[in-house]
Design a protein around this motif. Sequence first.
Motif, PDB file in Angstrom:
ATOM      1  N   GLN A 161     -17.578 -44.323 -49.705  1.00  0.00           N
ATOM      2  CA  GLN A 161     -17.146 -43.143 -50.442  1.00  0.00           C
ATOM      3  C   GLN A 161     -18.367 -42.277 -50.711  1.00  0.00           C
ATOM      4  O   GLN A 161     -19.493 -42.767 -50.733  1.00  0.00           O
ATOM      5  N   ARG A 162     -18.159 -41.020 -50.951  1.00  0.00           N
ATOM      6  CA  ARG A 162     -19.299 -40.159 -51.228  1.00  0.00           C
ATOM      7  C   ARG A 162     -18.947 -39.108 -52.273  1.00  0.00           C
ATOM      8  O   ARG A 162     -19.306 -37.952 -52.167  1.00  0.00           O
ATOM      9  N   ASP A 163     -18.208 -39.510 -53.302  1.00  0.00           N
ATOM     10  CA  ASP A 163     -17.922 -38.611 -54.409  1.00  0.00           C
ATOM     11  C   ASP A 163     -18.895 -38.920 -55.535  1.00  0.00           C
ATOM     12  O   ASP A 163     -18.972 -40.062 -56.006  1.00  0.00           O
ATOM     13  N   LEU A 164     -19.681 -37.923 -55.939  1.00  0.00           N
ATOM     14  CA  LEU A 164     -20.663 -38.093 -57.007  1.00  0.00           C
ATOM     15  C   LEU A 164     -20.575 -36.901 -57.938  1.00  0.00           C
ATOM     16  O   LEU A 164     -20.346 -35.763 -57.518  1.00  0.00           O
ATOM     17  N   HIS A 165     -20.755 -37.181 -59.233  1.00  0.00           N
ATOM     18  CA  HIS A 165     -20.861 -36.099 -60.207  1.00  0.00           C
ATOM     19  C   HIS A 165     -21.948 -36.476 -61.196  1.00  0.00           C
ATOM     20  O   HIS A 165     -22.183 -37.666 -61.449  1.00  0.00           O
ATOM     21  N   ALA A 166     -22.628 -35.473 -61.740  1.00  0.00           N
ATOM     22  CA  ALA A 166     -23.723 -35.717 -62.672  1.00  0.00           C
ATOM     23  C   ALA A 166     -23.704 -34.655 -63.755  1.00  0.00           C
ATOM     24  O   ALA A 166     -23.239 -33.529 -63.544  1.00  0.00           O
ATOM     25  N   ALA A 167     -24.215 -35.023 -64.936  1.00  0.00           N
ATOM     26  CA  ALA A 167     -24.334 -34.098 -66.059  1.00  0.00           C
ATOM     27  C   ALA A 167     -25.496 -34.560 -66.921  1.00  0.00           C
ATOM     28  O   ALA A 167     -25.922 -35.723 -66.849  1.00  0.00           O
ATOM     29  N   SER A 168     -26.019 -33.655 -67.731  1.00  0.00           N
ATOM     30  CA  SER A 168     -27.174 -34.004 -68.547  1.00  0.00           C
ATOM     31  C   SER A 168     -26.905 -33.711 -70.016  1.00  0.00           C
ATOM     32  O   SER A 168     -26.068 -32.875 -70.362  1.00  0.00           O
ATOM     33  N   ALA A 169     -27.635 -34.407 -70.879  1.00  0.00           N
ATOM     34  CA  ALA A 169     -27.597 -34.188 -72.319  1.00  0.00           C
ATOM     35  C   ALA A 169     -28.916 -34.683 -72.894  1.00  0.00           C
ATOM     36  O   ALA A 169     -29.380 -35.779 -72.540  1.00  0.00           O
TER      37      ALA A 169
END
Length: 745
Positions: A558-566
């Motif tokens: 699979q190649r679904d990636l999500h990222a977020a920062s805090a």
Amino acid sequence: MGDFSRSTFDRVKHYVGVRLQQGVPLVDADWNELEDIRRFEVEAFLKWFVGDGVPAGNDGFRIQAAAGGGVGTIRLSPASTAGPGSSVSVDLSASTAAAALGFTTVNRQAARGLAPARLTGDAAQPFALSPGMTLVVSANGASPQTVTFTSSGFADLGAATAAEVAAAVNAAANRVTATVGTGNDFFVAGGDGSPERAGRCLADGRDAVHEGRIAYSSQPLYANPALAAAWGVPVVAELAAPTSGSRTDLVYLDLWDREVTAAEDDTLVDPLIGVETCVRVRREWTVRVRPGATRAPAPGDSDHMAGHAYLPLARLARQAGTAAVRSTALTDLRPRNLQMPPSTLVDDVLGTSATDYRQGLDRPRVSLRDAINALLAGQLPPSPEISVSPGEKADLLNKASVVDAAGGLVAVWQSPRSGSNQILAARLDPARPELGFSLAPPVTAEGQNIEPAAVALPGGDLVVAYQNGLLDGPATDVLMKRGPLGGLGAATAQQVAATASPVSDQRVRAVLAGDQVVFFTHQSSSTLKQWFYRRYRHTDNVFLDVAPVALSATGLTQRDLHAASADGKVWVAYADGTKLQILRFNPVAASGNPQDPPVIDLQKDFAATGELTVFVLALSAAEVLVFYDDGTGLTVVAGNNGTWTTVKVPDSDAADAQPAAVRDADGTVYLVSNRPATGGGSDLVLRRRTVIGGNWTPAQRLVSGAQANLSPHPFLVPDLGLWLLWVSTRTGDADIYAKQIITAI
């Protein structure tokens, strides 16, 4: 001037009428005082109880850029001026080339006194003409003359220049002269050409009426000292850019009344008695520009005239050496949507001032009735849908859109509308949300460019990364551009990931963490399927990693990636085919050497198979929510300092997909996803997780229909609340839409 015995009106006496007695002489002073009393009352009412500006449903006196910024347009004037009046007109019904040259119902005639009339077309070169097209023109009331366009004198009649058109008109019509617009001009919009739907504007209680559409340089007083002297007012000065640097000018309305006698209007003479009886009072207006000013003339200013009313219409930004006046240089200043509510109604009901409300500020995007009905049903009221940027062929939206440093919502997507896939962007101005999205210049224009990712930098720049080839194409790379939204197209592309063939760098994601932008790219080949990261320090435009660094193991299915920062930390989640992987790292290396690898201080995996769609909602450096769709429903993984809980979203099932979420300042989480609709197509639904109890509300339909509604992406926009972007196929291909979800009124 009219012949009057005396003027007796005095507003301080508070007279409201004149009563004629029997058996006494009827004198002009009494009649005229009655007229003055009535006019004073009407103007006082309009001034104090209605205000200045444009009424609702009317767009009068909007200052608009001319085509081409006024450069390369066509201007028509009489070849000679006969008598005190001058006129020029285009016969639209007989002219097949009128529209192509910018002459329409609202812009078909012009007149001036004591100087040649000027009629400016609102189209700029090149002009799409074809053999046999005609332009029928008249000057000073003389019989019309017909100009027939042929290929003679044109290098390309289908792309005619203004100079070629002017030469053809001058050769065929000896009563009309055509010249080429050289800039320093704009248009004053009015109505549709009819008295019933004229443009209107109130200034100091006086109503200005504008039936058509006129160029600044076509106004009667423009560069016309003879007429200005006759009327006793200043000339309307020619526009000019500053000699150096930049300057902001004020465009304003000048409004006054003047007397008209039979010398100007011979219909004032009754033919049965042959003498002039009463003169008339005519309302005049003109649009002027104050270079470098921020306000209209006021008492004490050298350009202020007693008896005149002034109203700001627009700001005009000028640059040295730039004659063209583009739409981007104009800012509308007109008070809009005049109305007469009780003085406290707007404040009490909407919590904003009547002044701001009249200028279109702080208005609810849904009616109070719709809002109350939604709340009674336990739902949130959504605003009407707006189209972000409709165009032919499919627009594809991923999670690349951002809220910029000025609080504007910037949609970023890919589309093949120009022939090949390119990256496009449009922005919603937070100061004028009622105007919708404005399309920016394309971010890319050549080759194939897809899968955009974007971040908004604190200084106002945007960073947009993208893949320069088709999905799963061989030897593709990931590039980035940086700059203000309007300058991204001209910005130089920098390489983010350029692995040697046969490896393809694809599926870029980007997240901002402090002074770094972290890019995530997927490398793919027959033997390699793996995620990488690369850090870019935006404060000095330096990549801290020489090349992309491996983030995941090889062999991903699979190649679904999500990222977020805090709080400067980056949370990442991706699917590897059998598990959901979650990790946290600090892009600032603990060693103090920024080129050293980041510290990955937390990593967790969960068994999860199927085609996962992952979304990361970073709450703080310690807390994260990860949403994913595993084909059986929506699941939320909550992490807090290494403690993990997994919860299925109530009432979700295999029909739910594509989760995306935001959390507001009060702690409420808003989760949007799509699911199949009854009878075909798909809906978008909203669920809320409450702060107290942490319970999820039932799904609320936000968008439904027989078409597909896909790729939802919610945003919290400063001062504008919760907004949603998504893709719909309602027009036959995929277009992007937006709406506000009202969480507070």
